[in-house]
Design a protein around this motif. Sequence first.
Motif, PDB file in Angstrom:
ATOM      1  N   CYS A   1       0.833  -1.269  -0.086  1.00  0.00           N
ATOM      2  CA  CYS A   1      -0.051  -0.092   0.020  1.00  0.00           C
ATOM      3  C   CYS A   1       0.975   1.242  -0.014  1.00  0.00           C
ATOM      4  N   GLU A   2       0.136   2.437  -0.497  1.00  0.00           N
ATOM      5  CA  GLU A   2       1.025   3.767  -0.359  1.00  0.00           C
ATOM      6  C   GLU A   2       1.170   3.862   1.170  1.00  0.00           C
ATOM      7  N   GLU A   3       2.437   4.586   1.379  1.00  0.00           N
ATOM      8  CA  GLU A   3       2.839   4.769   2.793  1.00  0.00           C
ATOM      9  C   GLU A   3       1.866   5.700   3.435  1.00  0.00           C
ATOM     10  N   GLU A   4       1.099   6.495   2.928  1.00  0.00           N
ATOM     11  CA  GLU A   4       0.049   7.182   3.791  1.00  0.00           C
ATOM     12  C   GLU A   4      -1.147   6.218   4.412  1.00  0.00           C
ATOM     13  N   VAL A   5      -1.411   5.050   3.786  1.00  0.00           N
ATOM     14  CA  VAL A   5      -2.456   4.259   3.992  1.00  0.00           C
ATOM     15  C   VAL A   5      -2.480   4.090   5.728  1.00  0.00           C
ATOM     16  N   PHE A   6      -1.556   3.244   5.993  1.00  0.00           N
ATOM     17  CA  PHE A   6      -1.468   3.025   7.428  1.00  0.00           C
ATOM     18  C   PHE A   6      -1.705   4.157   8.762  1.00  0.00           C
ATOM     19  N   PRO A   7      -0.859   5.260   8.615  1.00  0.00           N
ATOM     20  CA  PRO A   7      -1.044   6.358   9.288  1.00  0.00           C
ATOM     21  C   PRO A   7      -2.638   6.984   9.111  1.00  0.00           C
ATOM     22  N   LEU A   8      -3.062   6.764   8.015  1.00  0.00           N
ATOM     23  CA  LEU A   8      -4.396   7.487   7.776  1.00  0.00           C
ATOM     24  C   LEU A   8      -5.369   6.224   8.749  1.00  0.00           C
TER      25      LEU A   8
ATOM     26  N   LEU B   1      16.424  11.416  -0.297  1.00  0.00           N
ATOM     27  CA  LEU B   1      15.697  10.250  -0.661  1.00  0.00           C
ATOM     28  C   LEU B   1      15.722   9.266   0.361  1.00  0.00           C
ATOM     29  N   LEU B   2      16.928   9.171   0.930  1.00  0.00           N
ATOM     30  CA  LEU B   2      17.243   8.220   2.156  1.00  0.00           C
ATOM     31  C   LEU B   2      16.592   8.670   3.380  1.00  0.00           C
ATOM     32  N   ILE B   3      16.541   9.918   3.659  1.00  0.00           N
ATOM     33  CA  ILE B   3      16.139  10.634   4.718  1.00  0.00           C
ATOM     34  C   ILE B   3      14.479  10.377   4.745  1.00  0.00           C
ATOM     35  N   ARG B   4      13.922  10.684   3.398  1.00  0.00           N
ATOM     36  CA  ARG B   4      12.595  10.502   3.471  1.00  0.00           C
ATOM     37  C   ARG B   4      12.015   8.978   3.619  1.00  0.00           C
ATOM     38  N   LYS B   5      12.790   7.943   2.992  1.00  0.00           N
ATOM     39  CA  LYS B   5      12.479   6.638   3.640  1.00  0.00           C
ATOM     40  C   LYS B   5      12.592   6.281   4.944  1.00  0.00           C
ATOM     41  N   HIS B   6      13.576   6.864   5.654  1.00  0.00           N
ATOM     42  CA  HIS B   6      13.800   6.480   6.794  1.00  0.00           C
ATOM     43  C   HIS B   6      12.761   7.345   7.691  1.00  0.00           C
ATOM     44  N   ALA B   7      12.412   8.648   7.447  1.00  0.00           N
ATOM     45  CA  ALA B   7      11.022   9.454   8.039  1.00  0.00           C
ATOM     46  C   ALA B   7       9.811   8.482   7.961  1.00  0.00           C
ATOM     47  N   GLN B   8       9.496   8.011   6.923  1.00  0.00           N
ATOM     48  CA  GLN B   8       8.421   7.251   6.681  1.00  0.00           C
ATOM     49  C   GLN B   8       8.309   5.816   7.674  1.00  0.00           C
ATOM     50  N   THR B   9       9.243   5.545   7.858  1.00  0.00           N
ATOM     51  CA  THR B   9       9.482   4.072   8.490  1.00  0.00           C
ATOM     52  C   THR B   9       9.144   4.487  10.310  1.00  0.00           C
ATOM     53  N   PHE B  10       9.688   5.875  10.466  1.00  0.00           N
ATOM     54  CA  PHE B  10       9.602   6.373  11.916  1.00  0.00           C
ATOM     55  C   PHE B  10       7.915   6.769  12.045  1.00  0.00           C
ATOM     56  N   ILE B  11       7.268   7.366  10.798  1.00  0.00           N
ATOM     57  CA  ILE B  11       6.052   7.551  11.040  1.00  0.00           C
ATOM     58  C   ILE B  11       5.148   6.503  11.293  1.00  0.00           C
ATOM     59  N   ALA B  12       5.528   5.301  10.570  1.00  0.00           N
ATOM     60  CA  ALA B  12       4.943   4.228  10.907  1.00  0.00           C
ATOM     61  C   ALA B  12       4.952   3.710  12.132  1.00  0.00           C
ATOM     62  N   LEU B  13       6.152   3.762  12.829  1.00  0.00           N
ATOM     63  CA  LEU B  13       6.508   3.191  14.016  1.00  0.00           C
ATOM     64  C   LEU B  13       5.685   4.039  15.150  1.00  0.00           C
ATOM     65  N   CYS B  14       5.339   5.225  14.801  1.00  0.00           N
ATOM     66  CA  CYS B  14       4.642   6.400  15.880  1.00  0.00           C
ATOM     67  C   CYS B  14       3.092   5.763  15.821  1.00  0.00           C
ATOM     68  N   ALA B  15       2.858   5.556  14.831  1.00  0.00           N
ATOM     69  CA  ALA B  15       1.242   5.078  14.507  1.00  0.00           C
ATOM     70  C   ALA B  15       0.975   3.946  15.352  1.00  0.00           C
ATOM     71  N   THR B  16       1.895   3.212  15.491  1.00  0.00           N
ATOM     72  CA  THR B  16       1.643   1.950  16.304  1.00  0.00           C
ATOM     73  C   THR B  16       1.655   2.364  17.732  1.00  0.00           C
TER      74      THR B  16
END
Length: 286
Positions: free
Chosen positions: A72-79, A175-190
């Motif tokens: 899924c798109e990265e935005e799906v899980f936090p949303l 590009l690398l920062i974006r990928k890592h930041a998206q991972t952190f956002i997913a962790l925060c959502a959990t």
Amino acid sequence: MELLCCEVDPMRRALPDPNLLYDDRVLHNLLTIEERYLPQCSYFKCVQKDIQPFMRRMVATWMLEVCEEQKCEEEVFPLAMNYLDRFLAVVPTRKCHLQLLGAVCMFLASKLKETIPLTAEKLCIYTDNSIKPQELLEWELVVLGKLKWNLAAVTPHDFIEHILRKVPLPKDKLLLIRKHAQTFIALCATDFNFAMYPPSMIATGSVGAAICGLQLDDGDSLTDLLAKITNTDVDCLKACQEQIEAVLVNSLQQVRQQQQQQSNSSKTVDELDQASTPTDVRDINL
């Protein structure tokens, strides 16, 4: 001559719109409205009696794995987690309905963000068929009503590009920062501790944690810049970033423990297959 659609890749992705990305009014509007989409209260204290924080974490982990497996798109899980938290903040829910609620929230979020949304039938399979498609569709209307059909919530992902374009680092590093930041956002959502945090703070803290983890920071000057971009208090941003880094460490420790337990387990392959959907959340329903 026949008209034939020959597109090979069905997952077309929209390119960033420079008219939105480079207009500071967009960022200003996001900062203005973001708090409208936060849960109304810390619902474990005042609304939920049957559901405990560890149950939310288990369901969130299951939802994340489903989203990852379905690419899924990265935005799906936090949303989806935003929908879940907002619903739980207003509706007392039985624990046996928590996985159903999680499936419904993924269903709605994928409709909003995906080119090809998740289907009700596929989501039911991921629950090990513990729910039926008709049940999911009925709950979809319930959730929509409680959220007042207000689904276009602001999430941390909405701020990432606005932040990164103002960070003075090479494009290949971004590009690398974006990928890592998206991972952190997913962790925060959990983690429920972040449920009441403004999305802009989570996004800024995630970018800061990514830059720090990649050893690209130059001290407090970068932290000050990040705080200025989203009008965040510097001390609050530092505290948020430290909390995000702590969640990452804790998550890595849990993964190592699970791997060790699996290696020491005497379960057969058949038993493991029976227990995974892909994450076993059946204990919540007991």
